[in-house]
Design an enzyme around this catalytic site. Structure first.
Site, PDB file in Angstrom:
ATOM      1  N   HIS A 154      31.005  22.513  61.171  1.00 26.69           N
ATOM      2  CA  HIS A 154      30.376  21.756  62.255  1.00 26.69           C
ATOM      3  C   HIS A 154      28.869  22.059  62.231  1.00 26.69           C
ATOM      4  O   HIS A 154      28.465  23.148  61.812  1.00 26.69           O
ATOM      5  CB  HIS A 154      30.991  22.248  63.565  1.00 26.69           C
ATOM      6  CG  HIS A 154      30.631  21.462  64.776  1.00 26.69           C
ATOM      7  ND1 HIS A 154      29.451  21.645  65.461  1.00 26.69           N
ATOM      8  CD2 HIS A 154      31.300  20.506  65.457  1.00 26.69           C
ATOM      9  CE1 HIS A 154      29.417  20.832  66.509  1.00 26.69           C
ATOM     10  NE2 HIS A 154      30.528  20.135  66.530  1.00 26.69           N
ATOM     11  N   GLN A 195      38.237  24.645  67.523  1.00 28.08           N
ATOM     12  CA  GLN A 195      39.394  23.736  67.479  1.00 28.08           C
ATOM     13  C   GLN A 195      40.691  24.491  67.223  1.00 28.08           C
ATOM     14  O   GLN A 195      41.726  23.872  66.969  1.00 28.08           O
ATOM     15  CB  GLN A 195      39.208  22.674  66.387  1.00 28.08           C
ATOM     16  CG  GLN A 195      38.008  21.774  66.585  1.00 28.08           C
ATOM     17  CD  GLN A 195      38.117  20.869  67.814  1.00 28.08           C
ATOM     18  OE1 GLN A 195      39.176  20.726  68.421  1.00 28.08           O
ATOM     19  NE2 GLN A 195      37.009  20.261  68.183  1.00 28.08           N
ATOM     20  N   LYS A 225      37.247  22.958  75.707  1.00 30.52           N
ATOM     21  CA  LYS A 225      38.198  22.345  74.767  1.00 30.52           C
ATOM     22  C   LYS A 225      39.586  22.923  74.943  1.00 30.52           C
ATOM     23  O   LYS A 225      40.500  22.665  74.153  1.00 30.52           O
ATOM     24  CB  LYS A 225      37.731  22.566  73.324  1.00 30.52           C
ATOM     25  CG  LYS A 225      36.422  21.852  72.996  1.00 30.52           C
ATOM     26  CD  LYS A 225      36.062  22.073  71.547  1.00 30.52           C
ATOM     27  CE  LYS A 225      34.619  21.720  71.247  1.00 30.52           C
ATOM     28  NZ  LYS A 225      34.362  20.282  71.171  1.00 30.52           N
TER      29      LYS A 225
HETATM   30  N1  PMP Z   1      32.659  23.937  66.202  1.00 33.39           N
HETATM   31  C1  PMP Z   1      33.630  23.032  66.146  1.00 33.39           C
HETATM   32  C2  PMP Z   1      34.648  23.101  65.061  1.00 33.39           C
HETATM   33  C3  PMP Z   1      33.709  22.038  67.125  1.00 33.39           C
HETATM   34  O1  PMP Z   1      34.679  21.130  67.076  1.00 33.39           O
HETATM   35  C4  PMP Z   1      32.733  22.011  68.147  1.00 33.39           C
HETATM   36  C5  PMP Z   1      32.761  20.933  69.208  1.00 33.39           C
HETATM   37  N2  PMP Z   1      32.853  19.630  68.692  1.00 33.39           N
HETATM   38  C6  PMP Z   1      31.753  22.990  68.158  1.00 33.39           C
HETATM   39  C7  PMP Z   1      31.746  23.943  67.161  1.00 33.39           C
HETATM   40  C8  PMP Z   1      30.699  23.043  69.205  1.00 33.39           C
HETATM   41  O2  PMP Z   1      31.269  23.274  70.451  1.00 33.39           O
HETATM   42  P1  PMP Z   1      30.380  23.200  71.754  1.00 33.39           P
HETATM   43  O3  PMP Z   1      29.855  21.788  71.811  1.00 33.39           O
HETATM   44  O4  PMP Z   1      31.302  23.498  72.884  1.00 33.39           O
HETATM   45  O5  PMP Z   1      29.294  24.172  71.583  1.00 33.39           O
END
Ligand code: PMP
Length: 414
Positions: free
Chosen positions: A129, A209, A232
């Protein structure tokens, strides 16, 4: 797999705890399949946060008065609950942040900027990500370290032979996503941490996730650092977690300074509070910590094994139904234990944004875009994909609605 014969979740009963799922737009009830972005919040969590504001709202750590003492105890207990939930040794190993992204930045600033030097390598995967990819890229630029990426193979799995080639004595840290938010792939994180440790490197795992949908034990994985977000996992926004092994956290410099994180301050010098408070300056997310605690109680009551089973089944069902359509390109492994509860796809000839907008006409909430994995989408050869992601309240009927609605897109774009 032992978890495949568990009693199923009582989804109808669960849904009653989420009034938002009753909402209708244009007379159609919402079908919420955007859980990888954020999950809905059950009454139990909203009630716990409401109780905090109604009965013991106060700032923590500093107060002598009753309300502050009560808020402080509940705030500290939330750390204990998180520690227990992920198999950490205690609250010293649990730092509350704003979200996963901030947790990753904390590590990158506190450890990365201080420890990385030219000649070191940060090993990421091609399915990271942006929260970790962009962060490590920037830290590497500032320190002169290199970044390398473990390849994703044609099935959407990590090429572990490549990982074994890349991770060597120059590797300073391996940073890998536990479950990919785009491909759904469940990565062999224990193998990655072992490889890192074999070469004297640290291992950070992005569990944003994973923690919401499967039992996670940081000790079993032997992660040095591990991060996830409250929003999440049926919890509130505004709170995330950075787990770190106590001995490592002890050595790290804080990256944010201020009140609440100090032991002694003079005009010349300051010293830091005990763990985990040395990494939590300023007024922390108190109501959110109470909400996260309630969310963990709520999830464990359902059973993390049963949650994993439910999502695996729904993802496998969605994968098969979409694959059977014949004109849907799917990304990542087939349904099964290697896939978490999400499916990303493209309907041939239709842009993901158009498709997602047509699904919204049916009040089906999915996400279109690169899901913060632009380089991975470049590799897949598509600018964007549509992602359906599931949680404890989703049903096969909702997947059927999604698949049926594809016809509208075909008619419009044929
Ligand atoms: N890592 C992964 C694998 C994610 O799916 C996400 C959220 N889409 C994030 C990091 C970032 O999370 P946050 O927006 O809550 O900081």
């Amino acid at each position: 797999m032992s978890h495949q014969n568990l009693e199923s979740l009582d989804v109808e009963a669960i849904r009653e705890e989420f009034p938002i799922l009753e909402r209708e737009f244009d007379g159609q009830q919402v079908v919420y399949l955007d859980n990888a972005a954020t999950t809905q919040t059950p009454d139990a969590v909203v009630d716990a946060m409401s109780e905090y504001y109604r009965t013991y709202n106060a700032n923590v750590h500093r107060g002598i008065h009753h309300l502050s003492q009560e808020a402080s105890i509940r705030y500290e207990e939330a750390h204990d609950r998180v520690a227990e939930f992920i198999g950490a040794d205690g609250r010293e190993e649990i730092v509350f942040t704003k979200n996963t992204t901030e947790a990753e930045n904390l590590l990158a600033y506190s450890w990365g900027l201080n420890e990385l030097e030219p000649g070191d390598t940060v090993v990421l995967t091609e399915m990271e990500h942006h929260a970790s990819l962009v962060t490590w890229q920037q830290v590497a630029k500032r320190t002169g370290a290199d970044v390398a990426y473990v390849r994703v193979d044609d099935d959407g799995r990590l090429d572990m032979d490549h990982a074994r080639e890349l991770i060597d004595d120059e590797t300073a840290i391996v940073s890998a996503v536990h479950v990919s938010n785009t491909l759904g792939t469940v990565n062999p994180v224990s193998e990655l941490t072992e490889l890192a440790h074999d070469h004297g490197a640290l291992a950070f795992i992005d569990g944003a996730q994973a923690v919401p949908n499967r039992p996670v034990d940081v000790g079993e994985i032997d992660a040095d650092f591990y991060a996830f977000s409250g929003h999440k996992m049926a919890g509130p926004t505004g709170i995330g977690v950075l787990y770190g092994k106590e001995a490592l956290f002890e050595e790290l410099e804080p990256y944010l300074y201020g009140g609440g994180m100090i032991r002694k301050v003079t005009f010349e010098e300051s010293t830091w509070a005990d763990l985990p408070w040395k990494f939590e300056p300023g007024t922390p997310p108190i109501a959110e910590a109470v909400g996260l605690h309630a969310a963990i109680d709520w999830l464990e009551d359902l059973g993390m094994d049963r949650i994993r089973q439910h999502e695996e089944e729904l993802a496998a069902y969605a994968y098969d139904q979409l694959a059977a359509e014949g004109d849907v390109d799917l990304y990542g492994p087939e349904g099964g234990p290697d896939r978490g509860g999400l499916v990303s796809f493209n309907l041939e000839g239709v842009h993901a944004h158009d498709l997602t907008s047509i699904l919204n006409d049916h009040t089906i909430a999915v996400r279109a875009g690169d899901h913060c994995t632009q380089p991975l989408h470049d590799k897949l050869g598509v600018p964007a994909s549509t992602r359906a992601s599931f949680y404890v309240y989703n049903t096969r009927e909702e997947v059927d609605k999604l698949v049926a609605a594809l016809d509208d897109a075909r008619q419009l774009f044929a």
